[in-house]
Write an enzyme that holds these catalytic residues in place. Structure first.
Site, PDB file in Angstrom:
ATOM      1  N   GLY A 215       0.833  -1.199   0.000  1.00  0.00           N
ATOM      2  CA  GLY A 215       0.000   0.000   0.000  1.00  0.00           C
ATOM      3  C   GLY A 215       0.864   1.243   0.000  1.00  0.00           C
TER       4      GLY A 215
ATOM      5  N   ARG B 239       0.114   5.547  -1.790  1.00  0.00           N
ATOM      6  CA  ARG B 239      -0.868   6.580  -1.429  1.00  0.00           C
ATOM      7  C   ARG B 239      -1.056   6.626   0.081  1.00  0.00           C
ATOM      8  NH1 ARG B 239      -6.373   4.651  -4.201  1.00  0.00           N
ATOM      9  NH2 ARG B 239      -7.068   6.571  -3.191  1.00  0.00           N
TER      10      ARG B 239
ATOM     11  N   ASP C 187      -1.848  -8.390  -5.869  1.00  0.00           N
ATOM     12  CA  ASP C 187      -2.945  -8.649  -4.939  1.00  0.00           C
ATOM     13  C   ASP C 187      -2.363  -9.444  -3.779  1.00  0.00           C
ATOM     14  OD1 ASP C 187      -5.169  -9.430  -3.517  1.00  0.00           O
ATOM     15  OD2 ASP C 187      -6.103 -10.547  -5.154  1.00  0.00           O
TER      16      ASP C 187
ATOM     17  N   ASN D 155       1.586  -2.275   5.355  1.00  0.00           N
ATOM     18  CA  ASN D 155       0.721  -1.108   5.523  1.00  0.00           C
ATOM     19  C   ASN D 155      -0.630  -1.258   4.834  1.00  0.00           C
ATOM     20  OD1 ASN D 155       0.114   1.965   5.761  1.00  0.00           O
ATOM     21  ND2 ASN D 155       0.126   1.577   3.553  1.00  0.00           N
TER      22      ASN D 155
ATOM     23  N   SER E   1      -3.947   0.050  13.940  1.00  0.00           N
ATOM     24  CA  SER E   1      -4.806   1.227  14.083  1.00  0.00           C
ATOM     25  C   SER E   1      -5.280   1.314  15.529  1.00  0.00           C
ATOM     26  CB  SER E   1      -6.020   1.103  13.158  1.00  0.00           C
ATOM     27  OG  SER E   1      -7.013   2.063  13.469  1.00  0.00           O
TER      28      SER E   1
ATOM     29  N   TYR F   9     -12.967  -4.314  10.533  1.00  0.00           N
ATOM     30  CA  TYR F   9     -11.691  -3.607  10.486  1.00  0.00           C
ATOM     31  C   TYR F   9     -10.967  -3.684  11.830  1.00  0.00           C
ATOM     32  CZ  TYR F   9      -8.500   0.367   9.722  1.00  0.00           C
ATOM     33  OH  TYR F   9      -7.391   1.179   9.605  1.00  0.00           O
TER      34      TYR F   9
ATOM     35  N   ALA G 296     -11.333  -5.892  14.154  1.00  0.00           N
ATOM     36  CA  ALA G 296     -10.903  -7.272  14.404  1.00  0.00           C
ATOM     37  C   ALA G 296      -9.577  -7.568  13.718  1.00  0.00           C
ATOM     38  CB  ALA G 296     -11.977  -8.248  13.937  1.00  0.00           C
TER      39      ALA G 296
ATOM     40  N   LYS H 298      -7.304  -5.368  12.733  1.00  0.00           N
ATOM     41  CA  LYS H 298      -6.235  -4.546  13.274  1.00  0.00           C
ATOM     42  C   LYS H 298      -5.803  -5.026  14.660  1.00  0.00           C
ATOM     43  CE  LYS H 298      -5.657  -1.771   9.815  1.00  0.00           C
ATOM     44  NZ  LYS H 298      -4.370  -1.741   9.065  1.00  0.00           N
TER      45      LYS H 298
ATOM     46  N   ILE I 298      -5.340  10.443  11.059  1.00  0.00           N
ATOM     47  CA  ILE I 298      -4.260  11.008  10.259  1.00  0.00           C
ATOM     48  C   ILE I 298      -4.865  11.703   9.041  1.00  0.00           C
ATOM     49  CG2 ILE I 298      -2.103  10.522   9.032  1.00  0.00           C
ATOM     50  CD1 ILE I 298      -1.943   9.847  12.019  1.00  0.00           C
TER      51      ILE I 298
END
Length: 240
Positions: free
Chosen positions: A8, A11, A55, A82, A135, A148, A150, A152, A181
């Protein structure tokens, strides 16, 4: 020259991590999944940067990519996991598809990348660094983000486990958990000012480069005695 892979990496926070490691003198390979324009733009901005389209939920594709990177550069010193996606929704209305999309990228993508890189680091006796991006949602939870959060939270647990498994190989594995962020993702929040004023003690969102600085430190020799840690970077928002 040390070699770093950033998933990732073209960006958002990933781009800032790529830029910081590049500025620190790494040969960086930024992995992305779909946005060719962003990847091309970054290669024009950072001469010598390598980009790979992959992928990461496909374990065989990951193995091919990582093997090619090792053949090309002769080493892999750092991996930054990331890449991540969000498919938000309230728990009782969240489809299995939303769950599995997030699990496959956020968690299994990290597993696939880590397994491929750790095999090389261990076999070639590379005292490498792996930094996983989690996160604050994985530490404190977040309404509408059961899937999400779970994944993280699982990333924090995987980090701590792998740090112990590979400590004997002198491979440091740590985790960074950003809060709010300034990225494309948070730019769409309707209550940004309220969050800054009432939720974050420092009264602002973090800058992507501030996460990049932390990751670059953990990737450096200055962090050789740090492993198995989750470092929260959130302006004082949660008690971790």
């Amino acid at each position: 020259m040390k070699v770093a892979i950033v998933t990732g990496g073209t960006r958002g926070i990933g781009k800032s991590i790529t830029e910081e490691l590049y500025n620190e003198g790494y040969q960086v390979i930024a992995v992305y999944n779909s946005n060719d324009a962003k990847a091309l733009e970054l290669t024009q901005q950072l001469p010598g940067l390598d980009v790979c389209k992959c992928d990461i939920s496909d374990s065989k594709a990951v193995q091919r990519m990582v093997s090619k990177i090792y053949r090309t550069y002769g080493r892999i010193d750092c991996l930054v996991n990331n890449a991540g996606i969000i498919r938000d929704g309230y728990f009782l209305m969240m489809s299995e598809e939303k769950w599995m999309d997030v699990v496959n990228i956020n968690l299994m993508g990290l597993v696939n990348m880590s397994k491929a890189v750790l095999k090389i680091m261990k076999a070639k006796h590379i005292h490498g660094k792996i930094i996983n991006i989690s996160s604050t949602s994985g530490v404190a939870g977040q309404v509408g983000q059961a899937n999400y959060s779970a994944t993280k939270g699982a990333i924090v647990a995987v980090t701590k486990t792998l740090a112990k498994e590979f400590a004997q190989d002198q491979i440091n594995i740590n985790c960074v958990s950003p809060g709010f962020i300034e990225t494309d993702m948070t730019s769409e929040l309707r209550n940004k000012e309220e969050i800054k004023e009432h939720v974050i003690p420092l009264k602002r969102f973090g800058r992507p480069e501030e996460v990049g600085w932390l990751v670059a430190f953990l990737a450096s020799d200055k962090a050789n005695y740090i492993t198995g840690k989750n470092i929260v970077i959130d302006g004082g928002m949660i008690n971790d």
